[in-house]
Write a protein that holds these residues in place. Structure first.
Motif, PDB file in Angstrom:
ATOM      1  N   UNK A 259       0.806  -1.209   0.020  1.00  0.00           N
ATOM      2  CA  UNK A 259      -0.109  -0.027   0.050  1.00  0.00           C
ATOM      3  C   UNK A 259       0.802   1.374   0.194  1.00  0.00           C
ATOM      4  N   UNK A 260       0.554   2.113  -0.944  1.00  0.00           N
ATOM      5  CA  UNK A 260       1.284   3.558  -0.918  1.00  0.00           C
ATOM      6  C   UNK A 260       0.240   4.562  -0.445  1.00  0.00           C
ATOM      7  N   UNK A 261       0.710   4.982   0.879  1.00  0.00           N
ATOM      8  CA  UNK A 261      -0.089   6.272   1.386  1.00  0.00           C
ATOM      9  C   UNK A 261       0.487   7.704   0.717  1.00  0.00           C
ATOM     10  N   UNK A 262      -0.318   8.329   0.286  1.00  0.00           N
ATOM     11  CA  UNK A 262       0.312   9.546  -0.238  1.00  0.00           C
ATOM     12  C   UNK A 262       0.723  10.578   0.830  1.00  0.00           C
ATOM     13  N   UNK A 263       0.596  10.398   1.833  1.00  0.00           N
ATOM     14  CA  UNK A 263       1.124  11.282   2.984  1.00  0.00           C
ATOM     15  C   UNK A 263       1.879  10.707   4.022  1.00  0.00           C
ATOM     16  N   UNK A 264       2.539   9.288   3.739  1.00  0.00           N
ATOM     17  CA  UNK A 264       3.166   8.808   4.827  1.00  0.00           C
ATOM     18  C   UNK A 264       4.628   9.078   4.354  1.00  0.00           C
ATOM     19  N   UNK A 265       5.466   9.564   5.420  1.00  0.00           N
ATOM     20  CA  UNK A 265       6.959   9.886   5.286  1.00  0.00           C
ATOM     21  C   UNK A 265       7.577   8.803   5.115  1.00  0.00           C
ATOM     22  N   UNK A 269      10.547   9.479  -1.048  1.00  0.00           N
ATOM     23  CA  UNK A 269      10.209  10.930  -1.494  1.00  0.00           C
ATOM     24  C   UNK A 269      10.114  11.304  -2.988  1.00  0.00           C
ATOM     25  N   UNK A 270      10.728  10.746  -3.649  1.00  0.00           N
ATOM     26  CA  UNK A 270      10.688  10.836  -5.171  1.00  0.00           C
ATOM     27  C   UNK A 270       9.237  10.019  -5.776  1.00  0.00           C
ATOM     28  N   UNK A 271       8.896   9.118  -5.039  1.00  0.00           N
ATOM     29  CA  UNK A 271       7.363   8.641  -5.325  1.00  0.00           C
ATOM     30  C   UNK A 271       6.457   9.572  -5.051  1.00  0.00           C
ATOM     31  N   UNK A 272       6.372  10.209  -3.856  1.00  0.00           N
ATOM     32  CA  UNK A 272       5.238  11.058  -3.630  1.00  0.00           C
ATOM     33  C   UNK A 272       5.441  12.455  -4.372  1.00  0.00           C
ATOM     34  N   UNK A 273       6.831  12.721  -4.667  1.00  0.00           N
ATOM     35  CA  UNK A 273       6.815  14.086  -5.635  1.00  0.00           C
ATOM     36  C   UNK A 273       6.293  13.692  -6.940  1.00  0.00           C
ATOM     37  N   UNK A 296      -4.073  16.564   6.644  1.00  0.00           N
ATOM     38  CA  UNK A 296      -2.652  15.796   6.757  1.00  0.00           C
ATOM     39  C   UNK A 296      -2.678  14.294   6.493  1.00  0.00           C
ATOM     40  N   UNK A 297      -3.784  13.713   6.375  1.00  0.00           N
ATOM     41  CA  UNK A 297      -3.715  12.410   6.336  1.00  0.00           C
ATOM     42  C   UNK A 297      -4.476  12.068   4.964  1.00  0.00           C
ATOM     43  N   UNK A 298      -4.733  12.749   3.701  1.00  0.00           N
ATOM     44  CA  UNK A 298      -5.312  12.469   2.600  1.00  0.00           C
ATOM     45  C   UNK A 298      -5.107  13.762   1.695  1.00  0.00           C
ATOM     46  N   UNK A 299      -5.287  13.402   0.218  1.00  0.00           N
ATOM     47  CA  UNK A 299      -5.128  14.362  -0.875  1.00  0.00           C
ATOM     48  C   UNK A 299      -6.242  14.955  -1.249  1.00  0.00           C
ATOM     49  N   UNK A 300      -6.683  16.146  -1.390  1.00  0.00           N
ATOM     50  CA  UNK A 300      -7.997  16.786  -1.969  1.00  0.00           C
ATOM     51  C   UNK A 300      -7.711  17.181  -3.401  1.00  0.00           C
ATOM     52  N   UNK A 301      -8.528  16.573  -4.391  1.00  0.00           N
ATOM     53  CA  UNK A 301      -8.879  17.017  -5.739  1.00  0.00           C
ATOM     54  C   UNK A 301      -9.863  17.468  -6.143  1.00  0.00           C
ATOM     55  N   UNK A 315       0.859  21.158  -1.250  1.00  0.00           N
ATOM     56  CA  UNK A 315       0.942  19.885  -0.764  1.00  0.00           C
ATOM     57  C   UNK A 315       2.248  19.800  -0.571  1.00  0.00           C
ATOM     58  N   UNK A 316       2.918  19.692   0.847  1.00  0.00           N
ATOM     59  CA  UNK A 316       4.337  19.509   1.376  1.00  0.00           C
ATOM     60  C   UNK A 316       4.678  18.281   1.291  1.00  0.00           C
ATOM     61  N   UNK A 317       5.793  17.868   0.579  1.00  0.00           N
ATOM     62  CA  UNK A 317       6.258  16.471   0.643  1.00  0.00           C
ATOM     63  C   UNK A 317       7.221  16.357   1.564  1.00  0.00           C
ATOM     64  N   UNK A 318       6.772  16.183   3.047  1.00  0.00           N
ATOM     65  CA  UNK A 318       7.774  16.066   4.124  1.00  0.00           C
ATOM     66  C   UNK A 318       8.887  14.934   3.941  1.00  0.00           C
ATOM     67  N   UNK A 319       9.969  15.409   4.568  1.00  0.00           N
ATOM     68  CA  UNK A 319      10.864  14.189   4.408  1.00  0.00           C
ATOM     69  C   UNK A 319      10.738  13.315   5.758  1.00  0.00           C
TER      70      UNK A 319
END
Length: 389
Positions: A259-265, A269-273, A296-301, A315-319
């Motif tokens: 599973x790929x969570x879009x907000x999981x640190x 990082x390259x996958x989320x970017x 903080x736990x999902x992406x709104x489109x 959308x901040x891609x956190x380290x």
């Protein structure tokens, strides 16, 4: 005393005018008493009974009641009773004579049951035809079963502008290789928004999953159509979710179980970017971590229309979080012996170490400090013996 007319007038101030006014007053009072006595209820009743008028002869409108003749009641003659020996009266209804159609008589129609369907002759000549459904839109024609499984649903018209037209229920996206990516749960969206989601999954997410060595199987739908304000704040402006023009995505699931969570640190990082750049290029609004505290736990489109096609992509891609001292011990190596054997070996080793320590303590010579007091005692004894001798 000398009385004169002039002096008398000054002593008794009476004049003709005063006497005249007194006489008028007495006359008026007398007339009023007479009228009141005439209008006594008992006297008036007696006069009506005797037919007498007051002394002024009906001057004030009173008239003697004239006797009226009694009303004559006419008697209506009734028919004589029927003799007992008279013949019985036959029914006054005319007898129905059955005639055949050949004799010129029209056949009597039989009554039709209430639940029987109406014949063509009984049906109204002009029946209101139901309104024909509107033709499908260009988006509906383009969103075929080769692209997505999205059946049309009726229009929704809710309070405050909620709902919309040309709605579909997006159940799955069909990839070019006929593999289906299911939306769990199915999303209620406008046709344009559903088409944008299908194009994003087919063009961007499927190649990304292939680069990870698998293929995408599910899309985690966090929220789609919901008649509410923005961020579920009471009294806020209507959200794009209320117009069926937005989708909240929490993550994707691959066919191999990952599973790929879009907000999981912890996700690279390259996958989320890569996902960030793809959604910001396709949708008008993208909200994620760091936008407003509600995503903080999902992406709104969404595809909200703005002046000059203005877009919002926040959308901040956190380290990943820094590595700190682990709170728990490291996992036990697989090649390590069982815990019971290791514990017994440690116990035997401890006992052997104690025995060796005891032996080493017994073999060591006495230290000078320990022998010092004994020597001093021995010297004292030898000195005593010498003195005695």
């Amino acid at each position: 005393m000398n009385f004169s007319p002039g002096k008398a007038r000054r002593k008794w101030p009476f004049s003709k005018s005063a006497c005249g006014e007194t006489a008028k007053m007495v006359t008026g009072v007398t007339l009023l008493l007479v009228i009141c006595a005439a209008y006594d209820p008992a006297s008036a009743a007696r006069r009506r009974a005797t037919g007498l008028l007051p002394f002024w002869g009906g001057l004030f409108g009173e008239r003697a009641t004239k006797p009226r003749r009694a009303a004559l009641h006419a008697t209506v003659p009734l028919p004589k009773p029927r003799p007992a020996d008279a013949p019985a009266i036959e029914s006054e209804q005319p007898a129905v004579v059955n005639r055949s159609p050949a004799e010129g008589a029209a056949p009597v129609p039989k009554p039709r049951p209430a639940d029987a369907p109406a014949t063509k002759s009984e049906q109204p000549a002009e029946r209101e035809q139901p309104a024909a459904p509107p033709p499908p839109s260009a988006c509906r024609l383009a969103l075929s079963e080769e692209i997505a499984i999205a059946p049309s649903i009726p229009d929704i018209h809710g309070p405050g502008g909620c709902g919309g037209e040309d709605l579909v229920r997006l159940e799955a996206v069909v990839l070019p290789d006929k593999h289906r990516v299911a939306l769990k749960p199915a999303a209620t969206l406008r046709c344009t928004m559903a088409s944008a989601i299908a194009d994003w999954v087919r063009t961007d997410m499927a190649p990304l999953a292939a680069s990870l060595g698998s293929e995408i199987s599910d899309l985690d739908n966090f929220d789609s159509f919901e008649c509410r304000g923005r961020n579920r704040v009471a009294g806020a402006q209507l959200s794009e979710h209320g117009r069926a023009n937005a989708l909240d995505v929490r993550g994707v699931k691959l066919a191999d179980g990952r599973s790929i969570s879009l907000t999981d640190r912890e996700v690279p990082r390259d996958t989320r970017e890569t996902i960030l750049h793809s959604v910001c290029a396709r949708f008008m609004t993208v909200l994620g971590p760091g936008s407003d505290g509600y995503h903080e736990d999902h992406i709104h489109l969404d595809l909200m229309e703005r002046h000059n096609n203005y877009k919002i992509c926040q959308w901040n891609v956190w380290d990943p979080l820094p590595q700190v001292a682990p709170l728990l011990p490291a996992a036990r190596p697989e090649e390590a012996p069982p815990r019971e054997v290791a514990a017994k070996a440690d116990t035997d080793k401890t006992d052997a170490d104690k025995a060796d320590a005891a032996k080493s303590d017994g073999a060591k010579p006495a230290s000078p400090r320990a022998a010092g007091p004994k020597r001093r005692g021995a010297n004292k004894k030898s000195a005593g013996k010498t003195g005695a001798s």
